[in-house]
Scaffold this motif. Structure first.
Motif, PDB file in Angstrom:
ATOM      1  N   PRO A  54      35.299  39.314  41.835  1.00 13.89           N
ATOM      2  CA  PRO A  54      36.404  40.422  41.346  1.00 13.89           C
ATOM      3  C   PRO A  54      36.809  40.022  40.208  1.00 13.89           C
ATOM      4  CG  PRO A  54      36.532  39.639  42.886  1.00 13.89           C
ATOM      5  CD  PRO A  54      35.509  38.507  43.116  1.00 13.89           C
ATOM      6  N   LEU A  55      37.049  38.508  39.403  1.00 16.72           N
ATOM      7  CA  LEU A  55      37.323  38.131  38.037  1.00 16.72           C
ATOM      8  C   LEU A  55      36.789  38.569  37.508  1.00 16.72           C
ATOM      9  CD1 LEU A  55      39.616  37.384  35.818  1.00 16.72           C
ATOM     10  CD2 LEU A  55      37.446  35.646  36.071  1.00 16.72           C
ATOM     11  N   LEU A  56      35.453  38.870  36.837  1.00 23.63           N
ATOM     12  CA  LEU A  56      33.762  39.731  36.501  1.00 23.63           C
ATOM     13  C   LEU A  56      34.555  40.563  36.150  1.00 23.63           C
ATOM     14  CD1 LEU A  56      30.774  36.848  36.928  1.00 23.63           C
ATOM     15  CD2 LEU A  56      33.066  36.759  35.044  1.00 23.63           C
ATOM     16  N   TYR A  57      33.957  41.611  37.484  1.00 22.30           N
ATOM     17  CA  TYR A  57      34.400  43.222  37.646  1.00 22.30           C
ATOM     18  C   TYR A  57      35.276  43.488  36.903  1.00 22.30           C
ATOM     19  CZ  TYR A  57      32.367  47.243  39.319  1.00 22.30           C
ATOM     20  OH  TYR A  57      31.682  48.995  39.832  1.00 22.30           O
ATOM     21  N   THR A  58      36.306  42.957  37.161  1.00 22.05           N
ATOM     22  CA  THR A  58      38.309  43.575  36.409  1.00 22.05           C
ATOM     23  C   THR A  58      37.827  43.318  35.118  1.00 22.05           C
ATOM     24  OG1 THR A  58      39.166  42.798  38.751  1.00 22.05           O
ATOM     25  CG2 THR A  58      40.414  42.799  36.491  1.00 22.05           C
ATOM     26  N   LEU A  59      37.229  42.444  34.994  1.00 19.31           N
ATOM     27  CA  LEU A  59      37.450  41.920  32.941  1.00 19.31           C
ATOM     28  C   LEU A  59      35.641  43.086  32.715  1.00 19.31           C
ATOM     29  CD1 LEU A  59      37.500  38.446  32.562  1.00 19.31           C
ATOM     30  CD2 LEU A  59      38.888  39.914  32.199  1.00 19.31           C
ATOM     31  N   LEU A  60      35.079  43.609  32.775  1.00 16.69           N
ATOM     32  CA  LEU A  60      34.217  44.677  33.161  1.00 16.69           C
ATOM     33  C   LEU A  60      34.532  45.813  32.328  1.00 16.69           C
ATOM     34  CD1 LEU A  60      31.055  45.692  32.397  1.00 16.69           C
ATOM     35  CD2 LEU A  60      30.804  45.387  35.117  1.00 16.69           C
ATOM     36  N   MET A  61      35.175  46.481  33.325  1.00 18.49           N
ATOM     37  CA  MET A  61      36.056  47.284  33.707  1.00 18.49           C
ATOM     38  C   MET A  61      36.860  47.822  32.766  1.00 18.49           C
ATOM     39  SD  MET A  61      35.008  49.672  36.216  1.00 18.49           S
ATOM     40  CE  MET A  61      33.468  48.641  36.012  1.00 18.49           C
ATOM     41  N   PHE A 118      50.834  40.883  32.476  1.00 18.29           N
ATOM     42  CA  PHE A 118      49.586  40.016  32.361  1.00 18.29           C
ATOM     43  C   PHE A 118      49.572  38.598  33.942  1.00 18.29           C
ATOM     44  CE2 PHE A 118      48.236  41.831  28.309  1.00 18.29           C
ATOM     45  CZ  PHE A 118      46.948  41.434  28.051  1.00 18.29           C
ATOM     46  N   THR A 119      50.699  38.196  33.789  1.00 14.72           N
ATOM     47  CA  THR A 119      50.868  37.412  34.787  1.00 14.72           C
ATOM     48  C   THR A 119      50.873  38.091  36.681  1.00 14.72           C
ATOM     49  OG1 THR A 119      52.687  36.212  33.932  1.00 14.72           O
ATOM     50  CG2 THR A 119      51.832  35.865  35.921  1.00 14.72           C
ATOM     51  N   VAL A 120      51.305  39.534  36.376  1.00 15.34           N
ATOM     52  CA  VAL A 120      50.563  39.602  37.968  1.00 15.34           C
ATOM     53  C   VAL A 120      49.512  40.308  38.192  1.00 15.34           C
ATOM     54  CG1 VAL A 120      51.661  41.894  39.180  1.00 15.34           C
ATOM     55  CG2 VAL A 120      53.825  40.552  38.284  1.00 15.34           C
ATOM     56  N   CYS A 121      49.014  40.630  36.902  1.00 20.48           N
ATOM     57  CA  CYS A 121      47.671  41.191  37.099  1.00 20.48           C
ATOM     58  C   CYS A 121      46.703  40.167  37.417  1.00 20.48           C
ATOM     59  CB  CYS A 121      47.373  42.376  36.259  1.00 20.48           C
ATOM     60  SG  CYS A 121      47.794  43.249  35.609  1.00 20.48           S
ATOM     61  N   GLY A 122      46.538  38.448  36.514  1.00 19.19           N
ATOM     62  CA  GLY A 122      46.364  37.551  37.204  1.00 19.19           C
ATOM     63  C   GLY A 122      45.707  37.458  38.626  1.00 19.19           C
ATOM     64  N   GLY A 123      47.555  37.988  39.601  1.00 24.14           N
ATOM     65  CA  GLY A 123      47.449  37.277  40.745  1.00 24.14           C
ATOM     66  C   GLY A 123      47.376  38.600  41.301  1.00 24.14           C
ATOM     67  N   PHE A 124      46.651  39.671  41.009  1.00 20.75           N
ATOM     68  CA  PHE A 124      45.974  40.926  41.566  1.00 20.75           C
ATOM     69  C   PHE A 124      44.977  40.745  41.792  1.00 20.75           C
ATOM     70  CE2 PHE A 124      49.439  44.035  40.087  1.00 20.75           C
ATOM     71  CZ  PHE A 124      50.320  43.910  41.008  1.00 20.75           C
ATOM     72  N   ILE A 125      43.757  39.919  40.479  1.00 18.92           N
ATOM     73  CA  ILE A 125      42.459  39.939  41.610  1.00 18.92           C
ATOM     74  C   ILE A 125      41.919  39.527  42.670  1.00 18.92           C
ATOM     75  CG2 ILE A 125      40.215  39.278  40.323  1.00 18.92           C
ATOM     76  CD1 ILE A 125      41.101  40.731  38.480  1.00 18.92           C
ATOM     77  N   SER A 126      42.744  38.310  43.246  1.00 15.81           N
ATOM     78  CA  SER A 126      42.759  37.952  44.763  1.00 15.81           C
ATOM     79  C   SER A 126      43.405  39.191  45.684  1.00 15.81           C
ATOM     80  CB  SER A 126      43.168  36.264  44.645  1.00 15.81           C
ATOM     81  OG  SER A 126      44.468  36.152  44.803  1.00 15.81           O
ATOM     82  N   ALA A 127      43.996  39.612  45.761  1.00 11.09           N
ATOM     83  CA  ALA A 127      45.170  40.758  46.381  1.00 11.09           C
ATOM     84  C   ALA A 127      43.889  41.658  46.550  1.00 11.09           C
ATOM     85  CB  ALA A 127      46.459  40.892  45.621  1.00 11.09           C
ATOM     86  N   LEU A 128      44.047  41.822  45.598  1.00  9.53           N
ATOM     87  CA  LEU A 128      43.962  43.627  45.739  1.00  9.53           C
ATOM     88  C   LEU A 128      42.050  44.065  44.673  1.00  9.53           C
ATOM     89  CD1 LEU A 128      46.064  44.885  43.598  1.00  9.53           C
ATOM     90  CD2 LEU A 128      47.013  44.508  46.285  1.00  9.53           C
ATOM     91  N   VAL A 129      41.315  42.770  44.127  1.00  9.68           N
ATOM     92  CA  VAL A 129      40.274  43.524  44.558  1.00  9.68           C
ATOM     93  C   VAL A 129      39.047  42.041  45.723  1.00  9.68           C
ATOM     94  CG1 VAL A 129      38.198  43.574  42.196  1.00  9.68           C
ATOM     95  CG2 VAL A 129      40.674  43.894  42.246  1.00  9.68           C
ATOM     96  N   TYR A 130      38.065  42.842  46.426  1.00 16.79           N
ATOM     97  CA  TYR A 130      37.422  42.309  46.797  1.00 16.79           C
ATOM     98  C   TYR A 130      36.264  42.341  47.600  1.00 16.79           C
ATOM     99  CZ  TYR A 130      39.924  45.454  49.841  1.00 16.79           C
ATOM    100  OH  TYR A 130      39.715  47.031  50.183  1.00 16.79           O
ATOM    101  N   VAL A 131      34.885  41.156  47.245  1.00 18.92           N
ATOM    102  CA  VAL A 131      33.588  41.726  47.621  1.00 18.92           C
ATOM    103  C   VAL A 131      33.113  40.307  48.101  1.00 18.92           C
ATOM    104  CG1 VAL A 131      32.722  40.782  45.343  1.00 18.92           C
ATOM    105  CG2 VAL A 131      31.866  42.220  46.922  1.00 18.92           C
ATOM    106  N   THR A 132      32.265  40.480  48.759  1.00 19.31           N
ATOM    107  CA  THR A 132      31.833  39.389  49.670  1.00 19.31           C
ATOM    108  C   THR A 132      30.435  39.785  50.107  1.00 19.31           C
ATOM    109  OG1 THR A 132      33.245  39.408  51.126  1.00 19.31           O
ATOM    110  CG2 THR A 132      31.636  38.111  51.788  1.00 19.31           C
ATOM    111  N   LEU A 133      29.642  38.720  48.794  1.00 20.15           N
ATOM    112  CA  LEU A 133      28.144  39.096  48.908  1.00 20.15           C
ATOM    113  C   LEU A 133      27.819  38.991  50.069  1.00 20.15           C
ATOM    114  CD1 LEU A 133      27.096  37.681  45.534  1.00 20.15           C
ATOM    115  CD2 LEU A 133      27.194  40.178  45.865  1.00 20.15           C
ATOM    116  N   ASN A 134      25.868  39.605  50.739  1.00 24.19           N
ATOM    117  CA  ASN A 134      25.516  39.238  51.515  1.00 24.19           C
ATOM    118  C   ASN A 134      24.287  38.651  51.602  1.00 24.19           C
ATOM    119  OD1 ASN A 134      24.816  39.266  54.766  1.00 24.19           O
ATOM    120  ND2 ASN A 134      24.156  41.406  54.356  1.00 24.19           N
ATOM    121  N   VAL A 135      23.889  37.442  51.135  1.00 26.73           N
ATOM    122  CA  VAL A 135      23.009  36.996  50.385  1.00 26.73           C
ATOM    123  C   VAL A 135      23.411  34.878  50.446  1.00 26.73           C
ATOM    124  CG1 VAL A 135      21.731  36.411  47.869  1.00 26.73           C
ATOM    125  CG2 VAL A 135      22.837  38.630  48.602  1.00 26.73           C
TER     126      VAL A 135
END
Length: 532
Positions: free
Chosen positions: A494-501, A453-470
């Motif tokens: 990225p956090l919200l999308y991971t929690l949704l998944m 769980f600790t490492v997965c929390g860190g994975f959010i910023s390292a492995l999940v990325y998206v940039t809104l063009n708005v």
């Protein structure tokens, strides 16, 4: 000629990956290793590594449990990386990875239910003759050849004949689709992280997810630092548990009566030979007997030494041809214990031979639970995620992440095998009793959950990325929505999308392949409407 050699070398790399699955299990077969290896063949290490990272994230926490055969990540990574390097398009390589993995799944199912059923019958005949050479031939050598036929050869054909067709296809693909696949790939890590979270049994460790997320997203700590934070969290829990046990006066050891071992003839040299023979535990696994052939091969050095009578030896050989299935590394405990029991039966004669298989059967479930959850469900995804984050941070130019991954997994796997065979032989039943009755297995599961769980929390910023063009206008200033969200909470989407998944996988039981496809489609849709 150059393409021929590249196709040949790629097929050999994939073949070595499947041999690694069957024998050494150093995790060379994982996409994080296969991808950059193929990249080196094509002289494009960065592309191979990027594809390897993307495919690794797709299958980050997919576990081969029991007789289930998931889509194959090895042939997927090999072909996808080769096509990406040959065409110069990472996105197309990633897009082909998923359908290729289904082809690999079909090939594995066909292999296990046809060819390996045949080789199993040959092993039965060799066992009835107590013929060790034939057992090795049909357990290790013949299956190794078929591994190339089923997986290496299709990769060669796919690379040599398919690259030109794929390039022609790329030339007509619209740019929005390529950009959409790229955007969707950035979110694919969320599926892998969510799958890892769902595989952790200790759900009480969720607060440590927040700890990992805080250190990575707010403090900018890299994944090596987050891993160290995880180690500190585990150490603190271990210390508190130890103090609690000491204050309660609990004794975790299980008293076992001393055993007369004067009859023993097995030496360390014999056990090392057993160690080498038992590396084939997952070679030639057919649908009906699973790891029986590999188990028998592991027992050969001991059975040949302790049984002088060929009829008794053949009986012992045949005894170990029965169905056997547990986690491959943890199977070494069963082999070590069976060695001790076979030796006592041969030299003392006070063992009920039916109990030898009974002990194996009784241990299969608990050992599979430990191995699958700790090695495949926790350590391997954590190390693979760490390797992926290191690769991404280097711009896909550094091999440090893959090297760290394979070193750690090899050391752990070989250490478990060593302990299983040597300690299992010396006092296996007492060792298992101590693990079960002393509560050590429960504590290991707890600590693994905290680390995951600790490492997965860190994975959010390292492995999940998206940039809104708005963006929107506020007064005379154009404000980017992405900056507003970052100021509110870094890596919020990225956090919200991971929690949704996680919710869809763990609570709604949605198929992960469907979620992967939906994520890619979401990226394409975002590019089309102009928000990504």
């Amino acid at each position: 000629m150059n393409l021929f050699l590249q196709a040949l070398m790629t097929s050999i790399i994939v073949w070595l990956g499947f041999l690694d699955k069957a024998f050494l299990h150093t995790f060379f077969y994982r996409p994080i290793i296969i991808g950059p290896m193929v990249g080196l063949v094509f002289g494009d290490f960065a592309t191979g590594l990027e594809v390897g990272v993307s495919v690794e994230l797709m299958f980050l926490a997919v576990i081969f449990v029991g007789t289930a055969i998931p889509p194959d990540e090895t042939i997927s990574a090999g072909l996808a990386a080769a096509l990406a390097c040959a065409t110069g398009s990472v996105e197309v390589g990633i897009a082909t990875a998923l359908p290729i993995s289904f082809v690999g799944q079909i090939f594995r199912q066909t292999r296990n239910s046809t060819i390996y059923e045949f080789t199993q019958r040959q092993v039965d005949k060799a066992a009835a003759e107590a013929n060790p050479r034939k057992v090795v031939l049909w357990t290790s050598i013949i299956p190794s050849i078929f591994e190339y036929i089923f997986f290496g050869l299709p990769v060669f054909v796919g690379v040599y004949f398919g690259a030109s067709y794929v390039q022609a296809f790329i030339d007509v693909i619209p740019s929005w689709l390529i950009d959409g696949i790229s955007a969707g790939t950035g979110l694919l890590g969320a599926v892998g992280v969510a799958l890892l979270l769902g595989s952790v049994k200790n759900k009480s460790a969720w607060p440590y997810f927040i700890v990992g997320f805080f250190f990575a997203s707010y403090l900018g700590v890299n994944m090596i630092g987050v891993a160290l934070v995880a180690i500190v969290c585990v150490a603190m829990n271990y210390y508190m548990d130890k103090r609690s046990l000491e204050s309660e006066g609990n004794d975790n050891s299980v008293d076992m009566p001393e055993e007369d071992t004067s009859y023993r003839v097995i030496t360390k040299q014999d056990l090392w030979k057993t160690f080498r023979y038992a590396l084939a535990i997952e070679s030639g696994n057919c649908t009906t007997r699973q790891e029986a052939d590999g188990f028998l091969q592991g027992m050969i050095p001991v059975l040949d030494k302790v049984y002088d009578n060929k009829e008794e030896r053949a009986e012992a050989y045949s005894r170990h041809c029965e169905l056997f299935l547990t986690e491959g590394r943890m199977a070494s405990f069963c082999i070590g214990i069976s060695c001790a029991m076979e030796e006592r039966n041969a030299k003392v004669g006070d063992i009920d031979v039916d109990s030898i298989n009974s002990i194996k059967v009784a241990l299969m479930g608990p050992l599979a639970g430990v191995g699958d959850s700790l090695i495949h469900g926790t350590l391997r995804p954590i190390m693979a995620g760490l390797a992926c984050s290191m690769a991404a941070a280097s711009g896909y130019h550094s091999a440090a992440g893959p090297i760290l991954f394979i070193l750690v997994m090899t050391i752990v796997g070989m250490a478990v095998r060593y302990v299983g065979i040597f300690k299992g032989y010396e006092g296996g039943l007492a060792l298992v009793a101590n693990l079960q009755q002393g509560g050590m297995l429960d504590r290991l599961t707890k600590y693994a959950g905290i680390a995951a769980f600790t490492v997965c929390g860190g994975f959010i910023s390292a492995l999940v990325y998206v940039t809104l063009n708005v963006s929107y206008v506020q007064g005379d200033t154009v404000v980017a929505l992405q900056k507003v969200l970052d100021d509110l909470m870094p890596n919020l989407i990225p956090l919200l999308y991971t929690l949704l998944m996680y919710y869809l996988i763990d609570k709604k039981k949605v198929n992960i392949i469907l979620l992967m496809v939906a994520t890619i489609c979401l990226g394409c849709l975002g590019v089309v409407v102009g928000i990504l």
